[in-house]
Write an enzyme that holds these catalytic residues in place. Structure first.
Site, PDB file in Angstrom:
ATOM      1  N   CYS A  29      16.603  42.593 -15.909  1.00 60.76           N
ATOM      2  CA  CYS A  29      17.741  43.409 -16.317  1.00 60.76           C
ATOM      3  C   CYS A  29      17.352  44.056 -17.640  1.00 60.76           C
ATOM      4  O   CYS A  29      16.848  43.382 -18.538  1.00 60.76           O
ATOM      5  CB  CYS A  29      18.960  42.512 -16.504  1.00 60.76           C
ATOM      6  SG  CYS A  29      20.232  43.287 -17.509  1.00 60.76           S
TER       7      CYS A  29
ATOM      8  N   CYS B  35      25.755  42.736 -15.704  1.00 60.29           N
ATOM      9  CA  CYS B  35      26.195  43.774 -16.646  1.00 60.29           C
ATOM     10  C   CYS B  35      26.030  45.194 -16.113  1.00 60.29           C
ATOM     11  O   CYS B  35      26.423  46.149 -16.764  1.00 60.29           O
ATOM     12  CB  CYS B  35      25.452  43.634 -17.974  1.00 60.29           C
ATOM     13  SG  CYS B  35      23.718  44.099 -17.851  1.00 60.29           S
TER      14      CYS B  35
ATOM     15  N   LYS C 234       2.289   4.560   1.582  1.00 69.61           N
ATOM     16  CA  LYS C 234       2.347   5.085   2.950  1.00 69.61           C
ATOM     17  C   LYS C 234       1.923   6.539   2.860  1.00 69.61           C
ATOM     18  O   LYS C 234       2.687   7.408   2.437  1.00 69.61           O
ATOM     19  CB  LYS C 234       3.741   4.954   3.552  1.00 69.61           C
ATOM     20  CG  LYS C 234       3.766   5.362   5.022  1.00 69.61           C
ATOM     21  CD  LYS C 234       5.057   4.954   5.708  1.00 69.61           C
ATOM     22  CE  LYS C 234       4.971   5.093   7.227  1.00 69.61           C
ATOM     23  NZ  LYS C 234       4.716   6.460   7.662  1.00 69.61           N
TER      24      LYS C 234
ATOM     25  N   TYR D 204      -8.249   7.628   3.503  1.00 71.55           N
ATOM     26  CA  TYR D 204      -8.106   6.258   3.000  1.00 71.55           C
ATOM     27  C   TYR D 204      -8.101   5.297   4.179  1.00 71.55           C
ATOM     28  O   TYR D 204      -7.366   5.512   5.147  1.00 71.55           O
ATOM     29  CB  TYR D 204      -6.775   6.075   2.250  1.00 71.55           C
ATOM     30  CG  TYR D 204      -6.828   6.474   0.804  1.00 71.55           C
ATOM     31  CD1 TYR D 204      -7.834   6.017  -0.044  1.00 71.55           C
ATOM     32  CD2 TYR D 204      -5.834   7.296   0.269  1.00 71.55           C
ATOM     33  CE1 TYR D 204      -7.865   6.377  -1.378  1.00 71.55           C
ATOM     34  CE2 TYR D 204      -5.858   7.662  -1.072  1.00 71.55           C
ATOM     35  CZ  TYR D 204      -6.878   7.195  -1.890  1.00 71.55           C
ATOM     36  OH  TYR D 204      -6.908   7.553  -3.210  1.00 71.55           O
TER      37      TYR D 204
ATOM     38  N   CYS E  82      23.715  42.162 -22.086  1.00 75.23           N
ATOM     39  CA  CYS E  82      24.026  41.470 -20.828  1.00 75.23           C
ATOM     40  C   CYS E  82      24.536  40.062 -21.149  1.00 75.23           C
ATOM     41  O   CYS E  82      23.837  39.260 -21.766  1.00 75.23           O
ATOM     42  CB  CYS E  82      22.772  41.404 -19.960  1.00 75.23           C
ATOM     43  SG  CYS E  82      22.997  40.515 -18.410  1.00 75.23           S
TER      44      CYS E  82
ATOM     45  N   LYS F 166      10.664   3.172   2.803  1.00 77.97           N
ATOM     46  CA  LYS F 166      10.637   4.596   2.468  1.00 77.97           C
ATOM     47  C   LYS F 166      11.190   4.925   1.085  1.00 77.97           C
ATOM     48  O   LYS F 166      11.851   4.105   0.449  1.00 77.97           O
ATOM     49  CB  LYS F 166      11.486   5.357   3.497  1.00 77.97           C
ATOM     50  CG  LYS F 166      10.959   5.224   4.901  1.00 77.97           C
ATOM     51  CD  LYS F 166       9.920   6.265   5.168  1.00 77.97           C
ATOM     52  CE  LYS F 166      10.298   7.011   6.420  1.00 77.97           C
ATOM     53  NZ  LYS F 166       9.395   8.090   6.737  1.00 77.97           N
TER      54      LYS F 166
ATOM     55  N   ASP G 111       0.932  10.288   3.646  1.00 76.89           N
ATOM     56  CA  ASP G 111       1.578  11.251   4.520  1.00 76.89           C
ATOM     57  C   ASP G 111       0.525  12.188   5.107  1.00 76.89           C
ATOM     58  O   ASP G 111       0.390  13.328   4.699  1.00 76.89           O
ATOM     59  CB  ASP G 111       2.635  12.028   3.722  1.00 76.89           C
ATOM     60  CG  ASP G 111       3.725  12.558   4.621  1.00 76.89           C
ATOM     61  OD1 ASP G 111       3.691  12.272   5.829  1.00 76.89           O
ATOM     62  OD2 ASP G 111       4.603  13.271   4.110  1.00 76.89           O
TER      63      ASP G 111
ATOM     64  N   CYS H  13      21.861  45.272 -12.514  1.00 79.42           N
ATOM     65  CA  CYS H  13      22.086  43.870 -12.847  1.00 79.42           C
ATOM     66  C   CYS H  13      23.444  43.409 -12.325  1.00 79.42           C
ATOM     67  O   CYS H  13      24.459  44.058 -12.597  1.00 79.42           O
ATOM     68  CB  CYS H  13      22.014  43.688 -14.372  1.00 79.42           C
ATOM     69  SG  CYS H  13      22.495  42.037 -14.895  1.00 79.42           S
TER      70      CYS H  13
ATOM     71  N   GLU I  11       0.852  -1.201   0.000  1.00 81.42           N
ATOM     72  CA  GLU I  11       0.000   0.000   0.000  1.00 81.42           C
ATOM     73  C   GLU I  11       0.880   1.240   0.000  1.00 81.42           C
ATOM     74  O   GLU I  11       2.007   1.193   0.469  1.00 81.42           O
ATOM     75  CB  GLU I  11      -0.852   0.039   1.291  1.00 81.42           C
ATOM     76  CG  GLU I  11      -1.676  -1.200   1.511  1.00 81.42           C
ATOM     77  CD  GLU I  11      -2.372  -1.212   2.883  1.00 81.42           C
ATOM     78  OE1 GLU I  11      -2.216  -0.251   3.659  1.00 81.42           O
ATOM     79  OE2 GLU I  11      -3.067  -2.198   3.145  1.00 81.42           O
TER      80      GLU I  11
HETATM   81  S1  IVH Z   1      -0.782   0.377   8.938  1.00 77.71           S
HETATM   82  C1  IVH Z   1       0.017  -1.999  12.570  1.00 77.71           C
HETATM   83  N1  IVH Z   1      -0.867   1.377   6.527  1.00 77.71           N
HETATM   84  O1  IVH Z   1       2.106   5.200   9.224  1.00 77.71           O
HETATM   85  C2  IVH Z   1       0.175  -1.111  11.413  1.00 77.71           C
HETATM   86  N2  IVH Z   1      -0.124   2.799   8.286  1.00 77.71           N
HETATM   87  O2  IVH Z   1       3.866   4.125  11.742  1.00 77.71           O
HETATM   88  C3  IVH Z   1      -0.574   0.159  11.587  1.00 77.71           C
HETATM   89  N3  IVH Z   1       0.443   5.081   7.558  1.00 77.71           N
HETATM   90  O3  IVH Z   1       0.899   6.888  11.756  1.00 77.71           O
HETATM   91  C4  IVH Z   1      -0.475   1.113  10.495  1.00 77.71           C
HETATM   92  N4  IVH Z   1      -0.053   4.786   5.437  1.00 77.71           N
HETATM   93  O4  IVH Z   1      -0.815   6.786   9.950  1.00 77.71           O
HETATM   94  C5  IVH Z   1      -0.569   1.609   7.816  1.00 77.71           C
HETATM   95  N5  IVH Z   1      -1.011   2.127   4.324  1.00 77.71           N
HETATM   96  C6  IVH Z   1      -0.731   2.343   5.619  1.00 77.71           C
HETATM   97  C7  IVH Z   1      -0.272   3.612   6.063  1.00 77.71           C
HETATM   98  C8  IVH Z   1       0.031   3.798   7.411  1.00 77.71           C
HETATM   99  C9  IVH Z   1       0.378   5.648   6.351  1.00 77.71           C
HETATM  100  C10 IVH Z   1       0.912   5.759   8.781  1.00 77.71           C
HETATM  101  C11 IVH Z   1      -0.015   5.647   9.946  1.00 77.71           C
HETATM  102  C12 IVH Z   1       0.860   5.643  11.152  1.00 77.71           C
HETATM  103  C13 IVH Z   1       2.203   5.318  10.624  1.00 77.71           C
HETATM  104  C14 IVH Z   1       2.644   4.002  11.201  1.00 77.71           C
END
Ligand code: IVH
Length: 711
Positions: free
Chosen positions: A465, A450, A128, A244, A471, A339, A130, A447, A126
Site C-alpha cells: 500500500c 485506506c 516415529k 534409519y 494508512c 502420536k 514419517d 488498499c 524411538e
Molecule cells: S516398528 C512391528 N519403528 O510406522 C513393528 N515403525 O505402523 C513394525 N515407523 O509403516 C514397525 N518409525 O514405517 C517401527 N521407529 C519405528 C518407526 C516405524 C516409523 C512406521 C513404519 C510403518 C508404520 C507402522
C-alpha cells in the site's frame, strides 16, 4: 565368483577391489557418520576410476559395487515380492497426552502378568519417522533386494532405487560382529527437511525454465515415496533420500545359533556396527514415566529435528518378552505408536482476504473452515503473496492442506484436487456445502484499508500500500511493533487498545503515545481508571530504553533486532546512524546493500527524522556509546545456545552480553554450536549438546569467556 585364478593377480582387478573397499568405507564415513575423512573431490575421482574399470570389465561388476548407486536403466514396472516375514503395522495410541504412555505400560504389565511391585519394564523409545517402510535383504552381507511394505504380505522390488541411497550400505561391515548369511533389515526411507526444501527449490527453477512434467512436492513424505517408486533409477538417484534402521525381518542362524540378541536395543547396536544408520534419538526407558518424559522431550524438539516425525514408538526391550506378548491381528502387542497432534490437515477455503502489514505489505490470507491442527483451531492461514497464490492456484471453495508447525503461522501448503479417501474438514453439525470454486486470485489495485494505490516494485514479490502512515492499518502495526516487549516494551498496549486509539483518532503518530493523558484515555470504551493509569506508568517506564531497542522499535524495513544491535554497536550514537551514508552503513557487520539502502532511505525522509526528534522531546532516552571500534569481541564468529535458568543473568541479559562480545545466540543445538550455556532445569537442548559432544558451560564459564569477573 569373479575372482577366478586368472583375475586375482590382475593389477586392474586388485585396483578395483581396493577402490570398492575405499569407496564403501568413505561412503559410510560421509553418509552415515557425517564425518568424512577425505575431500569430496578425492571420493569423486576414485568413483570415476571405478566406473572406468568396470566399463572395461563388465564381468567384474558385483551387486555391492558403489558404482550401482548412480542408478541403472529405467524399468517398466516393479516386480511383486512376497515378504518372508510379514511387515506388520503398529497399533496407534490416539491419546496424544501422557496417559497414552501409561495405558500402554499398563497393558504390557498385565499381559506379562507382572505384579504391582515388580520392577519397571524396560522399553526402547524411538521417533516415529514419517517416510515409508522398506525391507533390505542382505545375503552373505551383500544387499540383494529392497522392497516396499505394500500390504504387509507383498511389496514391490525397488532395489535399484534404494541402492542410490548413500546411507544404505551395499555390503555390511563384519568387523564388529559376524553377519548372518541371511539378514533382513527394516527401517524407514525418508527425506530430511533441508533436502526437501532444496529439492523443491530446484523443481521450481526447472518449472520456471519451462521443463515439462516437473512438479513441486507437498511434503517430505510424499517426495520420499515418489522417489522410491520412480521407474527411472537415475531420477531416484537425484532425489536426496535418507534411511534409519529400526527393526529386522528374516534373520538366519550363524553356525546353528542366531545373532545373540536378547534385547531390541542390543539388536539396533549390532545393526549400527554393521554400518546401518540408527537414529541418535533412540533411547532406553525404564517404565511409563520415562516414556512420558521421552514423548514430551521429543515433542519439544519436534520442529527443530532435521526430519518430520508424527509421533514416537515404544517397544518392549526384552525380546523374550516380545515373543510372549505376541500379536493381535497384524499388530504386535509389544509396540505402540504414540502420536503428536497432526501438523497438517485438510480443510476448505471459504474466502481469501487481503491484510495490510506494518510496512504496507499486502498479504493474502485464506479464511478456512475451522480445523484442529498443530494443537490449535485454525481459521486463517497465510498465502504469503500473489505469486504464491497463483503458483499453488488456491481459490475459494478449494480443499487445501493447512500446516501449522510449532509457533509458525499456519500456511496453506497445497490444493488437493482429488485424493480418494480424503475428506476435507466440515464444520461440526449438519451438511456442509463447500463454496463453488472461485476465480483466479488477483491482488486489489487499491488498499483495502485506506484506498491508496497498491504498488509492486520490479524484482519484488510483495505488493504494498503506498499510503504509508496515512494508512490506518500501517499505523496500527507500526505502533504495535514499537510497543512490543523486545522493542520499547510498553506493557498493556495490545491489539484492541491500538485499534481504539487509532480509530478514534487519539493517536496519529508514535510520539502521540507519550502525549496521552488520563483524560484522553478515559474517553475510550471499556477503559477502567486502573488500566489507564497502568498504561501511563508503562509508557513512562519505556521512556528509558537502549539504543538497539529504540532503533528496532522504529520499524525500519529489514532492521530486525540483530541488525539494530549491530548498528548500535558499530556507531554508538543515534545521530551517527541517522547521518550515515550507504558506504558507512555497509561497514556494519551483516549489513548488505539492501539493508544499507533501506536504513539510509528511512532517515532521508524528513518525516522520520521528525518522529525521532519528537520522541526525544517526549523524554525517550538511552545511553550512548562510542561505537565498536575499540570494544573487544572475544566471541566473534561463535554460536552459543542458552538453556535453563542461569543463576544471575536473565536470558535477555545473557544474550545481550554474548552479542556485545560479537557472538550469536541460536535457538537450537547443532554440530555447528560452539557452546551450550546451561542453567538449572536445562532440558532437551542440554541432552542434545551432550549427544553431539558440544562444549557445555555454566554462567561462570560464560563470564570467563567474556572476560568478566565471576561475580
Ligand atoms: S516398528 C512391528 N519403528 O510406522 C513393528 N515403525 O505402523 C513394525 N515407523 O509403516 C514397525 N518409525 O514405517 C517401527 N521407529 C519405528 C518407526 C516405524 C516409523 C512406521 C513404519 C510403518 C508404520 C507402522
Amino acid at each position: 565368483m569373479p575372482d577366478a585364478p586368472d583375475t586375482t593377480h590382475d593389477p586392474d582387478y586388485q585396483r578395483l577391489q581396493w577402490l570398492k573397499a575405499e569407496l564403501t568405507h568413505h561412503a559410510h564415513r560421509y553418509y552415515v557418520l557425517d564425518a568424512p575423512e577425505i575431500p569430496d573431490a578425492q571420493y569423486d575421482a576414485w568413483f570415476q576410476e571405478l566406473q572406468v574399470l568396470e566399463s572395461r570389465h563388465p564381468e567384474w561388476v558385483t551387486p555391492d559395487s558403489p558404482s550401482l548407486r548412480v542408478g541403472g536403466p529405467p524399468l517398466d514396472g516393479f516386480a511383486a515380492v512376497r515378504h518372508r516375514v510379514p511387515m506388520l503395522s503398529i497399533r496407534t495410541e490416539t491419546d496424544t497426552e501422557a496417559s497414552g504412555a501409561w495405558a500402554f505400560d499398563t497393558r504390557v504389565r498385565k499381559e506379562l502378568e507382572l505384579s504391582a511391585d515388580a520392577p519397571a519394564v524396560g522399553y526402547v523409545a524411538e521417533p516415529k519417522f514419517d517416510g515409508l517402510a522398506i525391507n533390505l535383504r542382505y545375503e552373505q552381507g551383500i544387499l540383494v533386494q529392497a522392497t516396499t511394505r505394500g500390504d504387509g504380505e507383498t511389496g514391490e522390488d525397488v532395489t535399484q532405487n534404494i541402492r542410490t541411497i548413500g546411507q544404505i550400505p551395499l555390503r555390511l561391515d563384519p568387523r564388529h560382529a559376524a553377519v548372518p548369511p541371511i539378514l533382513e533389515v527394516r527401517g524407514e526411507v525418508y527425506m530430511r527437511r533441508d533436502d526437501f526444501e532444496r529439492l523443491n527449490e530446484r523443481q521450481r527453477q526447472r518449472i520456471a525454465a519451462g521443463a515439462k512434467g516437473e512438479k513441486t512436492f507437498v511434503n517430505p513424505r510424499n517426495a520420499a515415496a515418489g522417489a522410491v517408486r520412480q521407474l527411472d533409477p537415475k531420477v531416484a538417484a537425484s532425489r536426496p533420500l535418507s534411511f534409519y534402521a529400526y527393526g529386522w525381518g528374516e534373520v538366519s542362524e550363524i553356525d546353528g545359533a542366531g545373532p545373540a540378541w536378547s534385547s531390541h536395543f542390543e539388536a539396533l547396536e549390532c545393526l549400527k556396527g554393521w554400518g546401518l544408520p540408527v537414529s541418535e534419538w533412540v533411547s532406553r526407558c525404564e517404565g511409563a514415566q520415562a516414556l512420558v518424559d521421552y514423548h514430551h522431550r521429543l515433542g519439544q524438539m519436534r520442529d527443530q529435528l532435521p526430519f518430520d516425525i508424527d509421533g514416537v514408538v515404544y517397544k518392549v526391550d526384552r525380546l523374550d518378552w516380545q515373543k510372549r506378548l505376541g500379536f493381535v491381528t497384524r499388530e504386535p502387542r509389544w509396540a505402540v505408536a504414540h502420536k503428536y497432534p497432526a501438523q497438517e490437515q485438510l480443510t476448505t477455503v471459504l474466502d481469501i482476504d487481503v491484510q495490510v502489514g506494518r510496512t504496507g505489505k499486502l498479504t493474502p490470507v485464506a479464511k478456512l473452515a475451522p480445523v484442529f491442527v498443530g494443537g490449535v483451531t485454525v481459521t486463517n492461514a497465510t498465502l504469503h503473496n500473489e505469486d504464491e497464490v497463483l503458483r499453488k492456484d488456491v481459490r475459494i471453495g478449494d480443499t487445501v492442506i493447512v500446516r501449522r508447525a510449532g509457533d509458525v503461522i499456519p500456511e496453506v501448503v497445497a490444493v488437493v484436487h482429488s485424493e480418494p479417501g480424503l475428506k476435507p474438514n466440515a464444520p461440526q453439525g449438519g451438511l456442509f456445502d463447500p463454496p463453488q470454486r472461485g476465480a483466479v486470485f488477483r491482488m486489489p489495485a487499491h488498499c483495502p484499508v485506506c484506498g491508496s494505490a497498491v504498488v509492486r516494485a520490479v524484482d519484488e514479490a510483495d505488493h504494498r500500500c503506498s499510503g504509508g502512515l496515512f494508512c490506518a492499518a500501517q499505523r496500527k502495526q507500526a505502533i504495535l511493533h514499537f510497543a512490543q516487549r523486545r522493542a520499547m516494551d510498553i506493557e498493556g498496549l495490545g491489539d484492541k487498545l491500538v485499534d481504539q486509539l487509532v480509530d478514534s483518532q487519539v493517536i496519529h503518530s508514535l510520539p502521540d503515545l507519550y502525549r496521552l493523558g488520563l483524560s484522553s484515555l478515559a474517553g475510550l470504551d471499556r477503559m477502567a481508571d486502573k488500566s489507564a493509569s497502568n498504561l501511563l506508568d508503562a509508557l513512562n517506564r519505556s521512556r528509558q530504553t537502549t539504543l538497539p531497542r529504540f532503533l528496532f522499535a522504529l520499524g525500519i524495513r529489514h532492521v530486525g533486532e540483530a541488525t539494530a544491535k549491530d548498528l548500535a554497536r558499530h556507531f554508538g550514537q543515534m545521530d551517527a546512524i541517522m547521518d550515515a551514508d550507504v558506504e558507512a552503513l555497509l561497514q556494519v557487520r551483516d549489513v548488505g546493500p539492501v539493508v544499507a539502502d533501506s536504513i539510509h532511505t528511512f532517515f532521508q525522509q524528513p518525516h522520520n527524522r521528525e518522529v525521532v526528534e519528537q520522541l526525544r522531546a517526549c523524554g525517550v532516552h538511552w545511553e550512548e556509546g562510542s561505537g565498536s571500534a575499540t570494544a573487544p569481541q572475544p566471541l566473534l564468529g561463535k554460536t552459543l545456545v542458552l538453556t535453563g535458568t542461569l543463576p544471575r543473568w536473565s536470558r535477555d541479559q545473557a544474550r545481550e552480553h554474548i552479542e556485545a562480545a560479537g557472538g550469536k545466540v541460536s535457538g537450537s543445538v547443532s554440530k555447528k554450536t560452539d557452546y551450550v550455556v546451561a542453567g538449572s532445569e536445562a532440558g532437551s537442548k542440554l541432552d542434545k549438546a551432550l549427544a553431539l559432544g558440544v562444549t557445555v558451560i555454566d554462567e561462570t564459564g560464560l563470564r570467563e569467556l567474556l572476560s568478566l569477573p565471576a561475580d
